[in-house]
Design a protein around this motif. Structure first.
Motif, PDB file in Angstrom:
ATOM      1  N   GLN A 117      10.308  -3.152   5.510  1.00 32.35           N
ATOM      2  CA  GLN A 117       9.834  -1.765   5.406  1.00 32.35           C
ATOM      3  C   GLN A 117      10.767  -0.807   6.122  1.00 32.35           C
ATOM      4  O   GLN A 117      11.142   0.232   5.597  1.00 32.35           O
TER       5      GLN A 117
ATOM      6  N   SER B 192      12.944  -1.381  -9.967  1.00 35.66           N
ATOM      7  CA  SER B 192      12.362  -2.521 -10.670  1.00 35.66           C
ATOM      8  C   SER B 192      11.964  -3.642  -9.710  1.00 35.66           C
ATOM      9  O   SER B 192      11.298  -4.594 -10.093  1.00 35.66           O
ATOM     10  N   GLY B 193      12.383  -3.579  -8.446  1.00 37.50           N
ATOM     11  CA  GLY B 193      11.947  -4.569  -7.469  1.00 37.50           C
ATOM     12  C   GLY B 193      13.032  -5.520  -6.993  1.00 37.50           C
ATOM     13  O   GLY B 193      12.745  -6.522  -6.345  1.00 37.50           O
ATOM     14  N   LYS B 194      14.292  -5.180  -7.253  1.00 39.01           N
ATOM     15  CA  LYS B 194      15.391  -6.083  -6.877  1.00 39.01           C
ATOM     16  C   LYS B 194      15.459  -6.272  -5.351  1.00 39.01           C
ATOM     17  O   LYS B 194      15.506  -7.407  -4.862  1.00 39.01           O
ATOM     18  N   SER B 195      15.431  -5.142  -4.628  1.00 45.85           N
ATOM     19  CA  SER B 195      15.508  -5.233  -3.160  1.00 45.85           C
ATOM     20  C   SER B 195      14.314  -6.005  -2.625  1.00 45.85           C
ATOM     21  O   SER B 195      14.450  -6.845  -1.724  1.00 45.85           O
ATOM     22  N   SER B 196      13.137  -5.716  -3.177  1.00 48.24           N
ATOM     23  CA  SER B 196      11.926  -6.387  -2.718  1.00 48.24           C
ATOM     24  C   SER B 196      12.054  -7.891  -2.901  1.00 48.24           C
ATOM     25  O   SER B 196      11.696  -8.669  -2.006  1.00 48.24           O
TER      26      SER B 196
ATOM     27  N   ALA C 108       0.857  -1.186   0.000  1.00 48.36           N
ATOM     28  CA  ALA C 108       0.000   0.000   0.000  1.00 48.36           C
ATOM     29  C   ALA C 108       0.884   1.224   0.000  1.00 48.36           C
ATOM     30  O   ALA C 108       1.580   1.505   0.976  1.00 48.36           O
TER      31      ALA C 108
ATOM     32  N   ARG D 278      14.253  -0.601   4.484  1.00 45.16           N
ATOM     33  CA  ARG D 278      14.210   0.031   3.178  1.00 45.16           C
ATOM     34  C   ARG D 278      14.118   1.555   3.312  1.00 45.16           C
ATOM     35  O   ARG D 278      14.768   2.284   2.590  1.00 45.16           O
TER      36      ARG D 278
ATOM     37  N   ILE E 201       0.078  -0.868  -4.848  1.00 47.71           N
ATOM     38  CA  ILE E 201       0.864  -1.041  -6.065  1.00 47.71           C
ATOM     39  C   ILE E 201       1.435  -2.461  -6.070  1.00 47.71           C
ATOM     40  O   ILE E 201       1.915  -2.946  -5.043  1.00 47.71           O
TER      41      ILE E 201
ATOM     42  N   ILE F  20       4.347  -4.574  -6.712  1.00 51.13           N
ATOM     43  CA  ILE F  20       5.775  -4.314  -6.831  1.00 51.13           C
ATOM     44  C   ILE F  20       6.457  -5.478  -7.527  1.00 51.13           C
ATOM     45  O   ILE F  20       7.298  -5.297  -8.401  1.00 51.13           O
TER      46      ILE F  20
HETATM   47  N1  LIG Z   1       6.902   0.392   1.545  1.00 54.36           N
HETATM   48  C1  LIG Z   1       6.627   0.587   0.233  1.00 54.36           C
HETATM   49  N2  LIG Z   1       5.372   0.890  -0.121  1.00 54.36           N
HETATM   50  C2  LIG Z   1       5.073   1.093  -1.407  1.00 54.36           C
HETATM   51  N3  LIG Z   1       5.954   1.039  -2.377  1.00 54.36           N
HETATM   52  C3  LIG Z   1       7.221   0.718  -2.111  1.00 54.36           C
HETATM   53  C4  LIG Z   1       7.631   0.486  -0.766  1.00 54.36           C
HETATM   54  N4  LIG Z   1       8.943   0.216  -0.779  1.00 54.36           N
HETATM   55  C5  LIG Z   1       9.338   0.276  -2.080  1.00 54.36           C
HETATM   56  N5  LIG Z   1       8.316   0.572  -2.851  1.00 54.36           N
HETATM   57  C6  LIG Z   1       8.318   0.687  -4.306  1.00 54.36           C
HETATM   58  O1  LIG Z   1       8.560  -0.606  -4.839  1.00 54.36           O
HETATM   59  C7  LIG Z   1       9.292  -0.522  -6.041  1.00 54.36           C
HETATM   60  C8  LIG Z   1      10.451  -1.477  -5.956  1.00 54.36           C
HETATM   61  O2  LIG Z   1      11.374  -1.043  -5.015  1.00 54.36           O
HETATM   62  P1  LIG Z   1      12.764  -1.795  -4.757  1.00 54.36           P
HETATM   63  O3  LIG Z   1      12.487  -3.214  -4.532  1.00 54.36           O
HETATM   64  O4  LIG Z   1      13.474  -1.061  -3.693  1.00 54.36           O
HETATM   65  O5  LIG Z   1      13.503  -1.592  -6.129  1.00 54.36           O
HETATM   66  P2  LIG Z   1      15.032  -1.631  -6.462  1.00 54.36           P
HETATM   67  O6  LIG Z   1      15.725  -2.265  -5.338  1.00 54.36           O
HETATM   68  O7  LIG Z   1      15.085  -2.438  -7.702  1.00 54.36           O
HETATM   69  O8  LIG Z   1      15.454  -0.237  -6.713  1.00 54.36           O
HETATM   70  C9  LIG Z   1       9.711   0.915  -6.180  1.00 54.36           C
HETATM   71  O9  LIG Z   1       8.880   1.502  -7.152  1.00 54.36           O
HETATM   72  C10 LIG Z   1       9.449   1.530  -4.832  1.00 54.36           C
HETATM   73  O10 LIG Z   1       9.061   2.859  -4.981  1.00 54.36           O
END
Ligand SMILES: Nc1ncnc2c1ncn2[C@@H]1O[C@H](COP(=O)(O)OP(=O)(O)O)[C@@H](O)[C@H]1O
Ligand SMILES: [Mg+2]
Lengths: 226, 839
Positions: free
Chosen positions: B833, A46-50, A16, B836, A22, A24
């Protein structure tokens, strides 16, 4: 490539944000074999960390399945995940994430203490020696440079001898000299202990050192259909 | 020019709002509100006493006598100066109904009573309630209920029967009488003619209330009366100072409560300092940027000083509004809870006083961190952190000046030099000790976090590490909580010590009863009856008169010896032919048997020394309007501490021969006797001698304890305001530490720690800080309690562990509570969260 050590099946991550929910990660299916080193690349956001967080159980999938070391960790709760990580997974972050109130030595010993390892401090010392910080063991993070802090973080992640080492742009906050040193240490560790490595990086030359590279674009593995 | 620039930057900075400043504002506002509120109520009572002076006194002026009525000559004088007079007789007696005997304070009145105001009964009016064939009487509802009397029931005072015809709600003239040992009964004096209660020698006070012509010069009238009846034992008071005792009491208690409030402001000061510090820490980038642009230290200091000044003004105003509005809003309940009239309105003095305290203490505490803003260098942009160390000399000096202003102001405004200095010293000492304790705790935590023995105990080690960390909120928590608890502990120690002194030590050695008004022809029978009672262990009796020491060696006694309780009003006087057994003389000799020479006195040794009296000094003593000049021929030890019989003045029998008097007796009862034994003694004596009044020591102690409880409650409320401020500081500290906790929890989770373990670590952290503050509070509170008992109350001190333990546990509980509110989020948040958002 024999045994699968990490596997994601149609993994979705929906968060959220300010502008509503969104997606991700949008249906990632990916498996990592034991001993492999996987490079995760892709544009910023692009979501690498996620994806790395999902692998480490630091984030839970909205949909899909995640398994690690042959165990399905999808349904585990917070504590279950924490327990699962003990001794099995080491994570290195771009911003180190050391505990500021603890010395380098204490930081490194901490995960082993949590896992109930008897000689946690002795092993922590060895590990700090191994990353070249034997002289700075009693220093607090604030008293260390960025490169030194990342070396402590690396020692902390590696000390419990995890089967899986996850690193999220570990050199992102460092200058090139320090960054190169850290990368040498990471690959050295992997070679010595045979851990499986997942490395998120922007640098093509680092990705190139990995045995396999996966590219993320907009929450999907590049090449898979939208 | 530089000031204008500073103001300009300050305005820009403040545009961001006051969000980060709620602790600052709450601390300041609470402290100021408490002081303003107490001051408002005090002013309200003072105004009430002045305004209602005549009503409280029962007339424009009053003349009192002890053990006698006015002589016809005196009465003629009073009738001549007054437009209307009313005679009141006040004494203690026993209400007897069936088998019940209860002590009461009787007020016998004439038809003119009350000259001013009216006696409020639950139903009906006083005039008709006091009439009847069997005379009517009204009494305090509590007394009626205690005896089980309903309206229309009969009871006796002495030999006279009365009908209860009303229950008293409020007497207009009750506040001046001072402390009453028993609840009130009002009857007509005429109705007592056959009661046997007002015989010569019985203990009663008479007072004559006077309504005076308008515009009469009270001071002149007082001089005339005192000159005319000089040394006859006449005591004059008038509406100018209707209730000096109450006024003094209210003034004292008010001053004391304001000092407690000041301690609260000091607690708030810790919060203020912490808030300023963390604000400046957040502003380091701004300060460093200003530095790179060439700003001098002075400009930076001014910029933030202006901001703090705006905040102080805001916080103090908030406190003042609160301190004004709350008493005004609660006017009705406050007025009905107070035994004196209070005119709750807006008074400037307490408001100015509270504002003064608020402003000086806020700047005092803000200056320390503020002085450091100057030291921030441009390089801080890259390094971060406020530098520690001492502020520059001129700021240290400014802080000293502010502290002196605060203490000096407290001394001047409270009017109690020793108490104010003691409180200031106590607060400063407590702050220093607490700061040392916090510093020690930080050191200890840091080194014990590294102890080999603690390895593997992750929760405890993490807790210790975060207590010992640089820039942890340990100092803030220990100071604020510790000071709050110290105040509470001190109040608790004093309260429980006073209680113990009264209720535990006294009764074991004290007599069970005082009997007064024993007529000389009754004393032998009285003693014989008690001697026959096996429960009675000892009976002391002595003849008792009352007298006023008016002169020492022919000079006005008060001018010679100053104010002393022995000289304030009338004293019990006795006579004895031979030196009583167990009386020790420290100087001089007892008069010979059958001595008939010039009057001689044996004086209490300790009091003689305090008054500067020695053997051979001549005292003029007025007894029942007659002057006796006697010389001191011996000094003797009198112990007033065990509530036994003690007379400062003993005369030779011939000196007072012929003066009407009664006997007073103390009766000791075997502590192991049957519980009904005391009641049986009471019944037996009251039946045989209806005129004799018994005062039960237990009941009297009960009344004293009640009065004490009220004072203790007021003090506890003031102390609670201090603790509340402390709690605000705690919450503030916990809130400002929340980010750190969230982060710590996330990292611990990454490393595999369960939530239980993380919670345990946070709880241990809070408990350790709470315990440290609590332990220091016990020690500091104990010392403060000892000092107050020893130097103010002049009474022995014993550490009261129960009260102290409650304080420590309370301290731990409070820190746990405050910090646990702020660990819910850290525990609940997912590590991804948190981590990050820090990338
Ligand atoms: N807590 C969050 N809530 C909503 N969106 C998030 C949150 N954390 C990251 N994002 C979004 O998720 C997407 C992927 O983030 P991230 O995994 O950090 O990408 P990367 O590591 O590839 O740069 C980004 O568009 C970021 O803005
Ligand atoms: Mg990333």
């Amino acid at each position: 490539m024999t045994e699968t050590i990490l596997a994601l099946q149609d993994a979705w991550l929906t968060l959220a944000g300010n502008a509503g929910r969104i997606d991700i990660l949008k249906g990632i299916t990916l498996s990592v074999a034991r001993g492999e080193s996987l490079g995760l690349v892709g544009p910023s956001g692009s979501g690498k960390s996620s994806l790395l967080m999902l692998m480490g159980g630091l984030e839970r999938v909205t949909k899909g399945r995640v398994s690690a070391l042959g165990q399905d960790i999808t349904g585990l709760d917070e504590d279950g995940l924490a327990k699962f990580r003990r001794g099995r997974m080491g994570v290195v972050f771009q911003s180190f994430h050391l505990i500021p109130t603890m010395t380098a030595l204490e930081n490194v010993a901490l995960p082993m203490e949590i896992a109930g390892v008897k000689d946690a401090f002795a092993r922590a010392k060895d590990e700090l020696d191994a990353v070249g910080l034997g002289a700075r063991m009693q220093h607090y993070p604030a008293q260390l440079s960025g490169g030194e802090q990342q070396r402590v973080a690396l020692a902390r992640a590696a000390a419990p001898r995890p089967a899986i080492l996850l690193a999220d742009e570990p050199t992102g906050n460092l200058d090139s000299v320090n960054g190169a040193a850290i990368m040498e240490l990471i690959f050295g560790l992997r070679d010595r202990h045979g851990a499986t490595l997942v490395l998120v990086t922007h640098a093509p030359e680092l990705a190139a050192r990995c045995s396999r590279v996966v590219r993320l674009v907009d929450g999907r593995v590049d090449g898979t259909p939208a | 020019m530089s000031f204008a620039l500073a103001a300009c930057i300050a305005r820009a900075e403040l545009r961001g709002g006051l969000r980060g400043f709620w602790v600052f504002l709450a601390c300041l506002a609470l402290g100021v509100a408490a002081i303003a509120g107490v001051g408002m109520v005090r002013s309200a009572i003072e105004a009430g006493l002045t305004d209602q002076g005549a009503v409280l006194l029962g007339g424009d002026a009053q003349v009192e006598f002890t053990y006698r009525f006015a002589t016809p000559e005196e009465r003629a004088f009073l009738d001549q100066i007054a437009t209307k007079t009313s005679e009141i007789v006040d004494f203690r007696s026993m209400v007897v109904a069936d088998d019940v005997h209860v002590l009461t304070q009787v007020k016998a009145v004439d038809d003119n009573y009350p000259l001013l105001g009216s006696v409020q009964l639950e139903e009906g009016d006083l005039a008709s309630a006091l009439t009847g064939v069997v005379p009517g009487a009204v009494m305090d509802g509590i007394l009626a209920d205690q005896i089980g009397l309903k309206l229309g029931d009969r009871f006796k005072l002495g030999a006279q029967e009365f009908t209860l015809q009303g229950r008293i709600l409020r007497e207009p003239d009750s506040a001046t009488g001072g402390f009453a040992l028993a609840p009130r009964t009002i009857v007509k004096t005429k109705a007592l003619a056959q009661s046997g209660l007002l015989e010569p020698g019985t203990l009663f006070d008479s007072s004559y209330r006077l309504l005076l012509p308008p515009n009469v010069d009270l001071a002149a009238l007082q001089s005339t009366a005192e000159a005319k009846f000089r040394d006859s034992g006449l005591r004059w008071s008038d509406r100018r100072k209707a209730a000096p005792g109450v006024a003094r009491f209210v003034d004292r208690i008010g001053a004391f409560l304001i000092l407690v409030g000041l301690a609260g402001l000091a607690v708030g000061g810790v919060g203020v300092a912490a808030a300023v510090r963390s604000y400046l820490e957040a502003k380091i980038a701004t300060i460093a940027t200003l530095r790179t642009l060439g700003a001098k230290g002075g400009l930076i200091f001014q910029t933030y000083l202006i901001q703090i000044a705006v905040l102080v003004a805001f916080g103090v105003s908030l406190g003042l509004i609160l301190g004004i509005v709350v008493p005004l809003a609660l006017a009705k309940p406050i007025q009905s809870a107070l035994p004196f009239p209070a005119q709750i309105a807006l008074y400037p003095r307490p408001i100015i006083e509270a504002a003064f305290y608020g402003v000086t203490s806020a700047f005092l505490f803000a200056l320390w961190p503020l002085a450091r803003s100057e030291k921030v260098r441009a390089a801080a942009l890259y390094r971060g952190g406020l530098s520690g160390g001492w502020p520059r000399a001129r700021y240290a000096l400014a802080m000293l000046v502010l502290a002196a202003l605060l203490v000096g102001g407290a001394v001047l405004l409270s009017g109690t030099v020793n108490l104010a200095l003691g409180t200031a010293g106590g607060v400063i000492a407590a702050l220093v000790v607490l700061a040392l304790a916090a510093w020690g705790l930080i050191r200890l935590a840091r080194s014990s976090a590294r102890l080999k023995a603690l390895r593997g105990k992750v929760a405890l080690r993490a807790a210790l590490a975060s207590i010992g960390a640089p820039r942890a909120e340990t100092m803030q928590v220990v100071l604020a909580l510790g000071l709050g608890l110290t105040v509470l502990a001190a109040v608790g120690q004093i309260d429980s010590n006073l209680r113990a002194a009264i209720s535990r030590d006294l009764p074991t050695r004290a007599p069970a009863f005082f009997f007064v008004d024993i007529q000389p022809d009754q004393i032998n029978g009285f003693r014989a009856k008690l001697a026959a009672n096996p429960a009675v262990t000892k009976v002391d009796s002595a003849p008792m008169l009352r007298g006023i020491i008016t002169q020492i060696n022919g000079q006005d006694a008060r001018k010679v010896a100053g104010e002393h309780w022995v000289l304030a009003g009338d004293r019990g006087v006795t006579y004895a032919a031979a030196q009583p057994a167990n009386t020790k003389l420290t100087a001089g000799q007892w008069w010979p048997n059958n001595y008939q020479g010039p009057p001689q006195i044996s004086f209490a040794a300790e009091e003689a020394e305090e008054l500067g009296l020695k053997l051979g000094d001549q005292l003029t003593i007025n007894i029942l309007g007659r002057d006796i000049i006697a010389s001191i021929t011996s000094l003797r030890i009198v112990d007033f501490s065990n509530a036994g019989m003690g007379f400062v003045l003993t005369l030779d029998p011939a000196a007072v021969a012929g003066a009407p008097h009664t006997d007073i007796a103390t009766v000791y009862v075997d502590p192991g006797a049957d519980p009904g034994a005391e009641a049986a003694i009471l019944r037996e004596i009251a039946t045989a001698y209806p005129n004799i009044t018994a005062i039960s020591v237990k009941a009297a102690i009960g009344r004293v304890t009640e009065a004490l409880t009220a004072i203790a409650q007021a003090t506890t409320i003031a102390a609670m305001a201090t603790l509340l401020t402390g709690f605000v500081v705690l919450i503030g500290a916990a809130a400002s530490g929340e980010r750190a906790r969230v982060y710590e929890a996330a990292v611990l989770k990454v490393l595999g720690a369960s939530r239980t373990r993380i919670l345990l670590s946070f709880a241990l952290r809070a408990a350790l800080m709470g315990a440290a503050a609590g332990i220091v509070a016990i020690i500091a509170g104990g010392i403060a309690g000892w000092a107050v008992m020893r130097f103010v109350m002049d009474s022995p001190y014993a550490f009261e562990p129960a009260s102290a333990l409650t304080i420590v546990l309370g301290g731990i509980g409070a820190t746990l509570l405050a910090s646990l509110i702020f660990v819910l989020r850290p525990l609940a948040s997912r590590p991804a969260q948190v981590l990050r958002s820090q990338e």
